[in-house]
Scaffold this motif. Sequence first.
Motif, PDB file in Angstrom:
ATOM      1  N   PHE A   1       0.835  -1.215   0.000  1.00 26.21           N
ATOM      2  CA  PHE A   1       0.000   0.000   0.000  1.00 26.21           C
ATOM      3  C   PHE A   1       0.868   1.263   0.000  1.00 26.21           C
ATOM      4  O   PHE A   1       1.154   1.829   1.055  1.00 26.21           O
ATOM      5  CB  PHE A   1      -0.949  -0.031   1.216  1.00 26.21           C
ATOM      6  N   PRO A   2       1.289   1.715  -1.190  1.00 26.72           N
ATOM      7  CA  PRO A   2       2.171   2.879  -1.261  1.00 26.72           C
ATOM      8  C   PRO A   2       1.542   4.149  -0.664  1.00 26.72           C
ATOM      9  O   PRO A   2       2.278   5.082  -0.304  1.00 26.72           O
ATOM     10  CB  PRO A   2       2.430   3.065  -2.765  1.00 26.72           C
ATOM     11  N   ILE A   3       0.220   4.157  -0.529  1.00 28.23           N
ATOM     12  CA  ILE A   3      -0.446   5.313   0.073  1.00 28.23           C
ATOM     13  C   ILE A   3       0.123   5.599   1.464  1.00 28.23           C
ATOM     14  O   ILE A   3       0.137   6.752   1.917  1.00 28.23           O
ATOM     15  CB  ILE A   3      -1.986   5.074   0.151  1.00 28.23           C
ATOM     16  N   THR A   4       0.639   4.536   2.131  1.00 27.92           N
ATOM     17  CA  THR A   4       1.153   4.707   3.497  1.00 27.92           C
ATOM     18  C   THR A   4       2.413   5.577   3.514  1.00 27.92           C
ATOM     19  O   THR A   4       2.798   6.070   4.559  1.00 27.92           O
ATOM     20  CB  THR A   4       1.478   3.343   4.151  1.00 27.92           C
ATOM     21  N   ASN A   5       3.062   5.776   2.340  1.00 23.49           N
ATOM     22  CA  ASN A   5       4.255   6.626   2.289  1.00 23.49           C
ATOM     23  C   ASN A   5       3.900   8.102   2.380  1.00 23.49           C
ATOM     24  O   ASN A   5       4.735   8.926   2.738  1.00 23.49           O
ATOM     25  CB  ASN A   5       5.030   6.397   0.974  1.00 23.49           C
ATOM     26  N   THR A   6       2.663   8.445   1.996  1.00 23.45           N
ATOM     27  CA  THR A   6       2.307   9.866   1.971  1.00 23.45           C
ATOM     28  C   THR A   6       1.153  10.224   2.898  1.00 23.45           C
ATOM     29  O   THR A   6       1.012  11.385   3.290  1.00 23.45           O
ATOM     30  CB  THR A   6       1.923  10.296   0.534  1.00 23.45           C
ATOM     31  N   TYR A   7       0.312   9.258   3.215  1.00 25.61           N
ATOM     32  CA  TYR A   7      -0.871   9.547   4.046  1.00 25.61           C
ATOM     33  C   TYR A   7      -0.974   8.574   5.205  1.00 25.61           C
ATOM     34  O   TYR A   7      -0.573   7.411   5.078  1.00 25.61           O
ATOM     35  CB  TYR A   7      -2.158   9.388   3.220  1.00 25.61           C
ATOM     36  N   THR A   8      -1.565   9.044   6.287  1.00 27.66           N
ATOM     37  CA  THR A   8      -2.105   8.127   7.281  1.00 27.66           C
ATOM     38  C   THR A   8      -3.531   7.913   6.814  1.00 27.66           C
ATOM     39  O   THR A   8      -4.388   8.782   6.970  1.00 27.66           O
ATOM     40  CB  THR A   8      -2.059   8.732   8.692  1.00 27.66           C
TER      41      THR A   8
ATOM     42  N   GLY B   1     -10.537  -8.787  -8.979  1.00 33.13           N
ATOM     43  CA  GLY B   1     -10.022 -10.139  -8.742  1.00 33.13           C
ATOM     44  C   GLY B   1      -8.728 -10.115  -7.942  1.00 33.13           C
ATOM     45  O   GLY B   1      -8.569 -10.875  -6.975  1.00 33.13           O
ATOM     46  N   ALA B   2      -7.814  -9.215  -8.321  1.00 29.61           N
ATOM     47  CA  ALA B   2      -6.534  -9.130  -7.584  1.00 29.61           C
ATOM     48  C   ALA B   2      -6.795  -8.697  -6.142  1.00 29.61           C
ATOM     49  O   ALA B   2      -6.184  -9.213  -5.196  1.00 29.61           O
ATOM     50  CB  ALA B   2      -5.601  -8.142  -8.283  1.00 29.61           C
ATOM     51  N   ALA B   3      -7.725  -7.762  -5.967  1.00 30.79           N
ATOM     52  CA  ALA B   3      -8.034  -7.278  -4.614  1.00 30.79           C
ATOM     53  C   ALA B   3      -8.670  -8.394  -3.788  1.00 30.79           C
ATOM     54  O   ALA B   3      -8.300  -8.601  -2.618  1.00 30.79           O
ATOM     55  CB  ALA B   3      -8.972  -6.074  -4.707  1.00 30.79           C
TER      56      ALA B   3
ATOM     57  N   ALA C   1      -7.287   3.298  -1.467  1.00 32.62           N
ATOM     58  CA  ALA C   1      -6.113   3.373  -2.343  1.00 32.62           C
ATOM     59  C   ALA C   1      -5.661   1.925  -2.514  1.00 32.62           C
ATOM     60  O   ALA C   1      -5.130   1.332  -1.583  1.00 32.62           O
ATOM     61  CB  ALA C   1      -5.034   4.207  -1.679  1.00 32.62           C
ATOM     62  N   PRO C   2      -5.902   1.331  -3.672  1.00 26.73           N
ATOM     63  CA  PRO C   2      -5.686  -0.123  -3.827  1.00 26.73           C
ATOM     64  C   PRO C   2      -4.226  -0.530  -3.649  1.00 26.73           C
ATOM     65  O   PRO C   2      -3.310   0.283  -3.813  1.00 26.73           O
ATOM     66  CB  PRO C   2      -6.144  -0.400  -5.265  1.00 26.73           C
TER      67      PRO C   2
END
Length: 378
Positions: free
Chosen positions: A10-17, A273-275, A26-27
């Motif tokens: 989850f790359p979102i964790t690099n910019t957001y909590t 499907g991937a999710a 954010a997939p």
Amino acid sequence: MDFEGYRSQFPITNTYTFMNHAAISAPPVIVARAVQELLHEFTHSGISCYPKWMKRVEEVRGLASQLIKASPEEIAFTGNTSEGLSTVAAGLQWKNGDSILVPRPEFPANVYPWMNLERRGVKVHFFDREDGRFDIGKIEQVLVPGTRLISVSSVDFATGYHCDLEALGDYCRRKDLLLCVDAIQSLGVVPMDVKRCGIHFLAAGGHKWLLSTMGCGFLYISGEADGLLHPSRVGWKSVVEEEDFFRVHFDLKPDALRFESGSMNVAGIYALGAAMDLIMEVGVENIFRRITALNDALIRGLQDRNERIITPLDPGERSGIVSFVPSSDPKALYDYLSQEHMAVSLRNDMIRLSPHFYNNMDDIHRFFEVLDRFQEQN
Ligand SMILES: Cc1ncc(COP(=O)(O)O)c(C=O)c1O
């Protein structure tokens, strides 16, 4: 269970909590990769990959059915929850004077498809939630002769109240009512068993707790209720032997697949499907336990600060959502949280927190650190 090991997905964790899965997720990287690889095939190989894509579509249908404990032929892919519910509303044979019961307040996706039937003489009656909750007694108060269907959200989008679907299913069985569920706020976080709950129809989109992209979801039509629904929109894929283009006939598919009228949203289905592969690998029961533990910490912290929690806290009523009305100005707090890259939602005067399994206690601490800083300044 090594939840932390999934965080790099989850790359979102690099910019957001990021604690906003009740809005738009954010997939994970694997979802992006599945779609990128598909588009590579589209651009480099084109139609020669069609059989492979359709095979994957059927695998994903299987995953969707496993997730809710149904059969693959009871699943139709849709664009979103609204479309699924509209398909049910438009597909049932209504009579002048029929009624439908819906909670109030309710996310509009589960209101307007029913109100759209009023021009056909169907009445929508509302039963009121109290701080998100409702019970059978509330429904009984508004049950009128001619009532045919009850449609509810499994989890209320605002308060996070998770209703007792088994009790509701039992009630519907006794009263001979159809039960329709908008499950977008629970699938992927709270285990679902459509047969045990006696659910006839269930619709969800994939972009919240299922961790997929917007624009693809599915509709469950129970085998038991299938014969009551006629597709209001049909196309070449609605009939058996769909690829026999020169033979004109009108033998509709005998299952939920007749509600898929034409070419599929293959990219959306690959993403979903991937999710779902990831959700199943972690396990919905494990996800629910993990999110409940994170939400317990949020609840304790809010209680310590005397914040007014709106979310019902009884164990059977919990979901992935914790909502509270802050003691300070909600909009100003929401703006401050956003500025601090803390992704949450503002619903009326409530701040809605919705972490997923890859969130951790550092995220929770950071939330309280930002909240405390805001309270000190205001
Ligand atoms: C309960 C509920 N239903 C449906 C939706 C979304 O509907 P759709 O999938 O049609 O966009 C949301 C949130 O956006 C929701 O909270």
